[in-house]
Motif scaffolding. Sequence first.
Motif, mmCIF file in Angstrom:
data_model
loop_
_atom_site.group_PDB
_atom_site.id
_atom_site.type_symbol
_atom_site.label_atom_id
_atom_site.label_comp_id
_atom_site.label_asym_id
_atom_site.label_seq_id
_atom_site.Cartn_x
_atom_site.Cartn_y
_atom_site.Cartn_z
ATOM 1 N N MET A 193 10.555 -10.406 0.001
ATOM 2 C CA MET A 193 9.693 -10.140 1.140
ATOM 3 C C MET A 193 9.416 -8.643 1.254
ATOM 4 S SD MET A 193 8.940 -13.054 2.566
ATOM 5 C CE MET A 193 8.199 -12.402 4.058
ATOM 6 N N VAL A 194 8.146 -8.300 1.396
ATOM 7 C CA VAL A 194 7.714 -6.935 1.689
ATOM 8 C C VAL A 194 6.895 -7.030 2.972
ATOM 9 C CG1 VAL A 194 6.375 -4.948 0.927
ATOM 10 C CG2 VAL A 194 7.625 -6.330 -0.746
ATOM 11 N N SER A 195 7.188 -6.194 3.963
ATOM 12 C CA SER A 195 6.507 -6.345 5.244
ATOM 13 C C SER A 195 6.001 -5.018 5.781
ATOM 14 C CB SER A 195 7.445 -6.988 6.272
ATOM 15 O OG SER A 195 8.554 -6.162 6.528
ATOM 16 N N THR A 196 4.983 -5.120 6.631
ATOM 17 C CA THR A 196 4.443 -3.978 7.348
ATOM 18 C C THR A 196 3.761 -4.482 8.611
ATOM 19 O OG1 THR A 196 2.921 -2.099 7.258
ATOM 20 C CG2 THR A 196 2.270 -4.066 6.061
ATOM 21 N N SER A 197 3.679 -3.622 9.605
ATOM 22 C CA SER A 197 2.992 -3.984 10.845
ATOM 23 C C SER A 197 1.616 -3.332 10.917
ATOM 24 C CB SER A 197 3.821 -3.549 12.055
ATOM 25 O OG SER A 197 4.007 -2.133 12.060
ATOM 26 N N LEU A 198 1.237 -2.557 9.910
ATOM 27 C CA LEU A 198 -0.004 -1.797 9.940
ATOM 28 C C LEU A 198 -0.981 -2.270 8.865
ATOM 29 C CD1 LEU A 198 1.472 1.791 10.393
ATOM 30 C CD2 LEU A 198 0.599 0.252 12.168
ATOM 31 N N GLY A 199 -2.242 -2.379 9.248
ATOM 32 C CA GLY A 199 -3.249 -2.843 8.321
ATOM 33 C C GLY A 199 -3.524 -1.880 7.189
ATOM 34 N N GLN A 200 -3.616 -0.592 7.489
ATOM 35 C CA GLN A 200 -3.884 0.393 6.443
ATOM 36 C C GLN A 200 -2.769 0.412 5.409
ATOM 37 O OE1 GLN A 200 -6.571 1.845 5.885
ATOM 38 N NE2 GLN A 200 -7.675 2.343 7.761
ATOM 39 N N GLU A 201 -1.535 0.310 5.884
ATOM 40 C CA GLU A 201 -0.398 0.286 4.960
ATOM 41 C C GLU A 201 -0.419 -0.983 4.121
ATOM 42 O OE1 GLU A 201 4.490 0.604 5.025
ATOM 43 O OE2 GLU A 201 3.335 1.052 6.832
ATOM 44 N N ALA A 202 -0.872 -2.086 4.712
ATOM 45 C CA ALA A 202 -0.950 -3.342 3.970
ATOM 46 C C ALA A 202 -1.901 -3.222 2.793
ATOM 47 C CB ALA A 202 -1.409 -4.468 4.898
ATOM 48 N N ILE A 203 -3.037 -2.572 3.003
ATOM 49 C CA ILE A 203 -4.014 -2.386 1.925
ATOM 50 C C ILE A 203 -3.389 -1.592 0.780
ATOM 51 C CG2 ILE A 203 -6.236 -1.348 1.325
ATOM 52 C CD1 ILE A 203 -7.024 -1.817 4.304
ATOM 53 N N ILE A 204 -2.655 -0.543 1.125
ATOM 54 C CA ILE A 204 -1.989 0.266 0.100
ATOM 55 C C ILE A 204 -0.939 -0.550 -0.641
ATOM 56 C CG2 ILE A 204 -0.493 2.268 -0.273
ATOM 57 C CD1 ILE A 204 -1.903 3.578 2.132
ATOM 58 N N LYS A 205 -0.196 -1.377 0.093
ATOM 59 C CA LYS A 205 0.872 -2.174 -0.524
ATOM 60 C C LYS A 205 0.308 -3.224 -1.481
ATOM 61 C CE LYS A 205 4.601 -1.613 2.846
ATOM 62 N NZ LYS A 205 5.543 -1.030 1.848
ATOM 63 N N VAL A 206 -0.873 -3.745 -1.189
ATOM 64 C CA VAL A 206 -1.481 -4.690 -2.132
ATOM 65 C C VAL A 206 -1.740 -3.987 -3.463
ATOM 66 C CG1 VAL A 206 -3.508 -6.108 -2.628
ATOM 67 C CG2 VAL A 206 -2.510 -6.135 -0.344
ATOM 68 N N GLU A 207 -2.170 -2.732 -3.401
ATOM 69 C CA GLU A 207 -2.447 -1.961 -4.621
ATOM 70 C C GLU A 207 -1.177 -1.555 -5.355
ATOM 71 O OE1 GLU A 207 -6.234 0.590 -4.773
ATOM 72 O OE2 GLU A 207 -5.385 1.009 -2.791
ATOM 73 N N THR A 208 -0.143 -1.192 -4.593
ATOM 74 C CA THR A 208 1.061 -0.621 -5.228
ATOM 75 C C THR A 208 2.151 -1.651 -5.495
ATOM 76 O OG1 THR A 208 1.964 -0.027 -3.042
ATOM 77 C CG2 THR A 208 0.634 1.627 -4.184
ATOM 78 N N GLU A 209 2.267 -2.660 -4.624
ATOM 79 C CA GLU A 209 3.343 -3.653 -4.762
ATOM 80 C C GLU A 209 2.914 -4.889 -5.554
ATOM 81 O OE1 GLU A 209 6.406 -3.326 -3.739
ATOM 82 O OE2 GLU A 209 6.320 -1.576 -2.419
ATOM 83 N N HIS A 210 1.607 -5.126 -5.665
ATOM 84 C CA HIS A 210 1.072 -6.285 -6.390
ATOM 85 C C HIS A 210 1.730 -7.593 -5.943
ATOM 86 C CE1 HIS A 210 -0.936 -3.389 -8.953
ATOM 87 N NE2 HIS A 210 0.224 -2.822 -9.225
ATOM 88 N N PRO A 211 1.604 -7.939 -4.656
ATOM 89 C CA PRO A 211 2.241 -9.178 -4.171
ATOM 90 C C PRO A 211 1.583 -10.417 -4.764
ATOM 91 C CG PRO A 211 0.760 -8.294 -2.509
ATOM 92 C CD PRO A 211 0.830 -7.258 -3.603
ATOM 93 N N ASP A 212 2.349 -11.502 -4.794
ATOM 94 C CA ASP A 212 1.830 -12.784 -5.261
ATOM 95 C C ASP A 212 1.185 -13.577 -4.131
ATOM 96 O OD1 ASP A 212 2.927 -12.861 -8.118
ATOM 97 O OD2 ASP A 212 4.710 -12.384 -6.942
ATOM 98 N N LEU A 213 1.508 -13.209 -2.891
ATOM 99 C CA LEU A 213 0.973 -13.903 -1.716
ATOM 100 C C LEU A 213 0.973 -12.932 -0.547
ATOM 101 C CD1 LEU A 213 0.120 -16.544 -0.185
ATOM 102 C CD2 LEU A 213 2.570 -16.902 0.249
ATOM 103 N N MET A 214 -0.058 -13.023 0.291
ATOM 104 C CA MET A 214 -0.155 -12.177 1.476
ATOM 105 C C MET A 214 -0.308 -13.073 2.699
ATOM 106 S SD MET A 214 -3.019 -9.225 2.165
ATOM 107 C CE MET A 214 -2.888 -8.040 3.481
ATOM 108 N N VAL A 215 0.551 -12.863 3.697
ATOM 109 C CA VAL A 215 0.444 -13.553 4.988
ATOM 110 C C VAL A 215 -0.022 -12.511 5.989
ATOM 111 C CG1 VAL A 215 1.636 -14.872 6.765
ATOM 112 C CG2 VAL A 215 2.280 -15.158 4.353
ATOM 113 N N LEU A 216 -1.203 -12.709 6.562
ATOM 114 C CA LEU A 216 -1.887 -11.665 7.312
ATOM 115 C C LEU A 216 -2.166 -12.065 8.754
ATOM 116 C CD1 LEU A 216 -3.547 -8.972 7.413
ATOM 117 C CD2 LEU A 216 -5.494 -10.304 6.540
ATOM 118 N N ASP A 217 -1.637 -11.279 9.691
ATOM 119 C CA ASP A 217 -2.006 -11.419 11.101
ATOM 120 C C ASP A 217 -3.302 -10.656 11.333
ATOM 121 O OD1 ASP A 217 -1.947 -11.966 13.809
ATOM 122 O OD2 ASP A 217 -0.579 -10.313 14.279
ATOM 123 N N LEU A 218 -4.091 -11.074 12.314
ATOM 124 C CA LEU A 218 -5.353 -10.394 12.591
ATOM 125 C C LEU A 218 -5.218 -9.314 13.655
ATOM 126 C CD1 LEU A 218 -7.906 -13.365 12.538
ATOM 127 C CD2 LEU A 218 -7.362 -11.757 10.700
#
Length: 228
Positions: A29-54
């Motif tokens: 599990m990799v988590s964040t509460s911030l949208g901007q950080e989430a975008i960066i983590k998709v690029e750097t962490e290469h997750p297999d699945l993203m669960v996204l709150d709006l």
Amino acid sequence: MKILLVEDDSRIAEVIAVAFSVRWPEAEMVSTSLGQEAIIKVETEHPDLMVLDLGLPDIDGFDVLKQVRLFSTVPIIILTARDEESSIVKGLEWGADDYIIKPFRQLELMSRAQALMRRYHLISQVAIPDYRDLHFGQSAHQLFVGKRQVSLTSNEVVLLTHLMRNAEKVVPTSRLADAIWGMDYPGSHEAIRVYIHRLRIKIEDDPNHPQYIHTYPRVGYSLQEKQL
């Protein structure tokens, strides 16, 4: 297996983390509460699945979805309290693979996440026939329309490959729902209508006058040169 959780409510984040640890113990599990950080983590962490709150504190979750889809085909489940039909349609149109409304049942989240991941891995292993000038590249998420390349989400790949394997035949909407979710659940037909609309935008010269995917009202859809 790595899962990126984007959720600003710590209680909900903990519930989700526990659910995955129990039902999917091999997942990281990799988590964040911030949208901007989430975008960066998709690029750097290469997750297999993203669960996204709006409802995020810095930027709207829809903006996260839109920006991630500019560079990634990672499977995305929206998990939100926004239950308006317009929000559901918007989420699917902008590239979400599934949309779950809070409050949610843990088993439902887990089963839909696991079903999504099974589809995601399956489509990369199955040979897909060409149809007219539609053909896939090295990745099942890369479709060529002639020489033009477009990116597809997991559900779009499932729909299009199902139609390609049944080209010139009308495929019932219930069969398409079963191909995606393993069942024909309430609301699935509307979701498929949204996915078909997205596919038309990507592959048709004029989505309002389709030359590939044709609709048969109250029946289903067909990939064919001319509508019967």
